[in-house]
Design a protein around this motif. Structure first.
Motif, PDB file in Angstrom:
ATOM      1  N   ASN A  98      10.103  10.607  16.520  1.00 49.14           N
ATOM      2  CA  ASN A  98       9.603  11.864  17.083  1.00 49.14           C
ATOM      3  C   ASN A  98       8.200  12.215  16.604  1.00 49.14           C
ATOM      4  O   ASN A  98       7.526  13.029  17.209  1.00 49.14           O
ATOM      5  N   ASN A 252      12.132  18.104  21.335  1.00 52.00           N
ATOM      6  CA  ASN A 252      12.578  19.494  21.396  1.00 52.00           C
ATOM      7  C   ASN A 252      12.176  20.162  20.081  1.00 52.00           C
ATOM      8  O   ASN A 252      12.683  19.827  19.001  1.00 52.00           O
ATOM      9  N   ASN A 254      12.437  23.236  18.687  1.00 52.77           N
ATOM     10  CA  ASN A 254      13.366  24.029  17.870  1.00 52.77           C
ATOM     11  C   ASN A 254      14.381  23.150  17.165  1.00 52.77           C
ATOM     12  O   ASN A 254      14.728  23.371  16.012  1.00 52.77           O
ATOM     13  N   GLN A 255      14.815  22.136  17.891  1.00 56.22           N
ATOM     14  CA  GLN A 255      15.792  21.229  17.297  1.00 56.22           C
ATOM     15  C   GLN A 255      15.161  20.477  16.130  1.00 56.22           C
ATOM     16  O   GLN A 255      15.761  20.315  15.066  1.00 56.22           O
ATOM     17  N   PHE A 256      13.900  20.028  16.332  1.00 58.08           N
ATOM     18  CA  PHE A 256      13.215  19.288  15.266  1.00 58.08           C
ATOM     19  C   PHE A 256      12.983  20.186  14.058  1.00 58.08           C
ATOM     20  O   PHE A 256      13.149  19.767  12.915  1.00 58.08           O
ATOM     21  N   ASN A 258      14.797  22.740  13.127  1.00 53.87           N
ATOM     22  CA  ASN A 258      16.082  22.915  12.421  1.00 53.87           C
ATOM     23  C   ASN A 258      16.426  21.681  11.598  1.00 53.87           C
ATOM     24  O   ASN A 258      16.872  21.785  10.450  1.00 53.87           O
ATOM     25  N   ASN A 259      16.204  20.510  12.203  1.00 47.05           N
ATOM     26  CA  ASN A 259      16.511  19.261  11.484  1.00 47.05           C
ATOM     27  C   ASN A 259      15.639  19.122  10.242  1.00 47.05           C
ATOM     28  O   ASN A 259      16.111  18.692   9.176  1.00 47.05           O
ATOM     29  N   THR A 260      14.366  19.512  10.393  1.00 42.52           N
ATOM     30  CA  THR A 260      13.438  19.390   9.258  1.00 42.52           C
ATOM     31  C   THR A 260      13.827  20.341   8.131  1.00 42.52           C
ATOM     32  O   THR A 260      13.845  19.968   6.945  1.00 42.52           O
ATOM     33  N   ASP A 262      16.759  21.533   7.573  1.00 40.39           N
ATOM     34  CA  ASP A 262      18.009  21.042   6.978  1.00 40.39           C
ATOM     35  C   ASP A 262      17.713  19.932   5.975  1.00 40.39           C
ATOM     36  O   ASP A 262      18.294  19.878   4.880  1.00 40.39           O
TER      37      ASP A 262
END
Lengths: 435, 228
Positions: A98, A252, A254-256, A258-260, A262
């Motif tokens: 990504n 995406n 927002n998803q990235f 959140n993953n970051t 986390d």
């Protein structure tokens, strides 16, 4: 039966061609107005977005230490050490698919000394590789080109393994260095002095060989850009204020994010946070300008869209009143109230769809004319003079179509409800529309 | 074969409110119509003929009494049941024809059939052709109503009323807007259809000269049946 309803609706519109034509014209004018406005907003958003991400070197995601909003009060406390930088970049490798590239930024408060005078400055030190990739990024070049008269370039190399610093035309003017072209440098030698992060006085020599523009009104008189290594020499540290992640298009956000977050919480608990570029904390110019534009857009959407829809509804209501007998006849033949209402909804649908199709073509023509006329203006937070540009595409046309058509169809349904709720005998006794 | 009772009215009443004045339109109407009958309701203007037709056709609801159609009370139907009743059981012929002006003759006659879900396009076509044949207007199937004479328009309305093979055809002063010669032609057409297909007709008019061939005549006056 749907064919018959369409036939009834279509021929119903042709009953009074003049009225139908005027109603369609009202819809077309409304659609064109909204689409042109949306096209301008879309283009401006594109420009501001790429400015915030690439030109201002924020990246899509910024990683800082938790509490870094107090950075200027205690920069050493909120500095990300080199060890942490390397550890974070190593952990981020799981997202390699990504990530396009990663940069580091070191922010320093200092003073520039030139011709025995001292001027306060805020320095942004960038990792060179990331800075070059960002400033020459096709998205940035494309969005700015044809919109602003200014197209950014990376920091300029002075000699092998060394680049010069960049200041703003406004700072250049304050320092008494006046040029005919505010963007083209004459290069000059200067010194940066200040306290390093351990409060020791330090100074480095620099060559200022470039000018840059900034969208921040505050920073225009103080902004200096240089490579991060020079900034590190000045402050006697090896860390960075923030890590900037530049993502590939299809990610995406927002998803990235959140993953970051986390990942950061898992590997470095309670130490770091990731933020999107589109927040007030990261890009106040972007959020401020876009908020203003969106408010204006919504305002005009309501005014223009509302006026058009209400005038069409007015005409539809007149048409329904004239055809009460017809409504009664259909109901007396066993048609349900919903089926009868569908006929009038189809009328609105046909009118709206026709208006959208013609309106889209007219919008393309108007956009082309406006773009070719090259009207200029100086928007707030601008990089110099801007051209008014309208970007229209099918997706935008579709969204505006939905915004106009959906309320029209819903309100058309409710407009017919009143008549179909009447007693059959009252509808049939009105012979104005009968044959 | 003995005729069965198709329609039964028991003590049906209807009152209209004009401002604060109550106007009794129908008063304790008791009536039976058998299958295959051609019944005419005669009465002067204001006698309650149209009100009676509206109640039987479920276009309005009675204030008192009961209307039974094939044993089912139709006095207070829900919207869906009323639509089903009007489509499958009743055919209307209105005084003002009430054709849809933007549709052709064929399309007007086809209208009631489009509500029937299980009818194919070919079946609809055949039915419409049969209806238009019976009224002598098959060659005019592509004409619009405004291209027809009054008598022709009423024939189209009759064809439309026939198309869904109703149990009862209600004709509310179908000849009122026609000249006398055309009016007689229309009455004769209705009578011929009654004899040919044993269709049940309830026909109302204020013109007693039109009813010479009719076997059953109900005289209505001031909302009550004078004689039957």
């Amino acid at each position: 039966m749907t064919n018959t309803f369409f036939r009834l609706a279509y021929r119903g519109l042709l009953r009074n061609k003049k009225r139908t034509a005027l109603t369609a014209l009202a819809f077309i004018i409304g659609y064109v107005g909204l689409l042109i406005l949306a096209g301008y907003t879309y283009r401006v958003n594109n420009v501001l977005l790429n400015q915030a991400i690439y030109l201002n070197m924020n990246g899509h995601i910024r990683i800082q230490k938790i509490g870094a909003e107090n950075y200027w009060a205690a920069p050493l406390k909120y500095l990300i050490s080199q060890d942490h930088i390397l550890a974070i970049i190593k952990e981020l490798q799981i997202f390699d698919d990504n990530i396009e590239f990663v940069g580091e930024k070191l922010k320093v408060a200092s003073q520039i000394v030139y011709d025995d005078k001292t001027y306060p400055v805020f320095i942004d030190g960038y990792s060179l590789n990331a800075e070059k990739r960002a400033r020459t990024h096709p998205k940035l070049q494309q969005s700015l080109s044809g919109f602003f008269s200014y197209v950014p370039t990376p920091l300029i190399q002075t000699k092998v393994n060394s680049v010069g610093a960049s200041i703003t035309p406004e700072l250049s003017h304050i320092m008494g260095i006046v040029t005919r072209d505010p963007i083209a440098p004459p290069a000059f030698d200067a010194q940066l002095v200040g306290l390093d992060f351990e409060s020791n006085l330090n100074a480095i020599d620099i060559i200022v060989n470039r000018r840059h523009l900034t969208s921040s009104a505050f920073m225009r008189n103080y902004s200096v850009e240089m490579d991060i290594e020079s900034a590190r020499r000045l402050t006697n540290v090896d860390g960075a204020s923030e890590i900037n992640i530049f993502l590939k298009s299809e990610v995406n956000l927002n998803q990235f994010l959140n993953n970051t977050n986390d990942l950061l919480e898992k590997k470095f608990p309670q130490q770091f946070k990731a933020e999107l570029f589109s927040t007030d904390e990261v890009s106040p110019e972007y959020t401020g300008n876009m908020s203003f534009l969106m408010v204006m857009m919504v305002f005009f959407l309501i005014i223009i869209g509302g006026s058009v829809i209400l005038s069409i509804l007015n005409v539809l209501t007149m048409s329904i009143m004239e055809r009460k007998s017809e409504i009664g006849t259909l109901l007396s033949l066993g048609y349900s109230k919903f089926q009868v209402r569908k006929i009038f909804i189809y009328e609105s649908f046909i009118l709206g769809t026709f208006g959208i199709f013609i309106g889209y073509i007219i919008s393309l023509f108007f956009a082309s004319v406006i773009n070719n006329l090259e009207f200029t203006f100086t928007p707030p937070g601008a990089l110099g003079v801007a051209f008014i540009r309208i970007d229209i595409n099918i997706l935008l046309g579709f969204y505006i179509a939905i915004i106009m058509l959906l309320p029209l169809l819903i309100l058309s349904y409710f407009a017919t409800c009143k008549q179909t709720q009447k007693k059959l005998v009252h509808l049939l006794n009105d012979n104005e529309g009968g044959t | 074969m003995a005729a069965s009772t198709l329609l039964e009215l028991n003590d049906v009443e209807k009152t209209y409110l004009l401002g604060e004045v109550k106007v009794p339109a129908l008063s304790k109407i008791n009536l039976k119509i058998n299958t295959g009958e051609f019944t005419t309701i005669i009465g002067p203007s204001g006698s309650g003929k149209t009100t009676l037709m509206n109640l039987i056709g479920s276009l309005d609801t009675p204030d008192a009494g009961q209307i039974l159609f094939e044993g089912l009370d139709i006095s207070n139907l829900t919207n869906n049941r009323r639509s089903e009743y009007l489509n499958k059981k009743i055919g209307f012929v209105f005084q003002s024809f009430n054709l849809i002006p933007v549709l052709s003759v064929f399309e007007n006659v086809e209208l009631p059939l489009l509500v029937i879900e299980k009818m194919s396009a070919q079946e609809r076509h055949d039915r419409v052709a049969w209806c238009l044949d019976n009224v002598g207007l098959f060659d005019f199937k592509n004409y619009r109503p405004d291209q027809l004479s009054g008598g022709q328009r009423q024939r189209v309305a009759i064809a439309r009323a026939l198309s869904n093979h109703p149990k009862l055809i209600l004709a509310d002063e179908p000849t009122a807007n026609l000249d006398s010669k055309t009016a007689h032609q229309i009455i004769n057409l209705l009578l011929d259809l009654n004899e040919k297909y044993n269709l049940t007709f309830l026909f109302c008019s204020h013109d007693e000269k039109l009813i010479k061939r009719v076997r059953r005549v109900i005289h209505l006056s001031d909302g009550s049946i004078l004689n039957d």
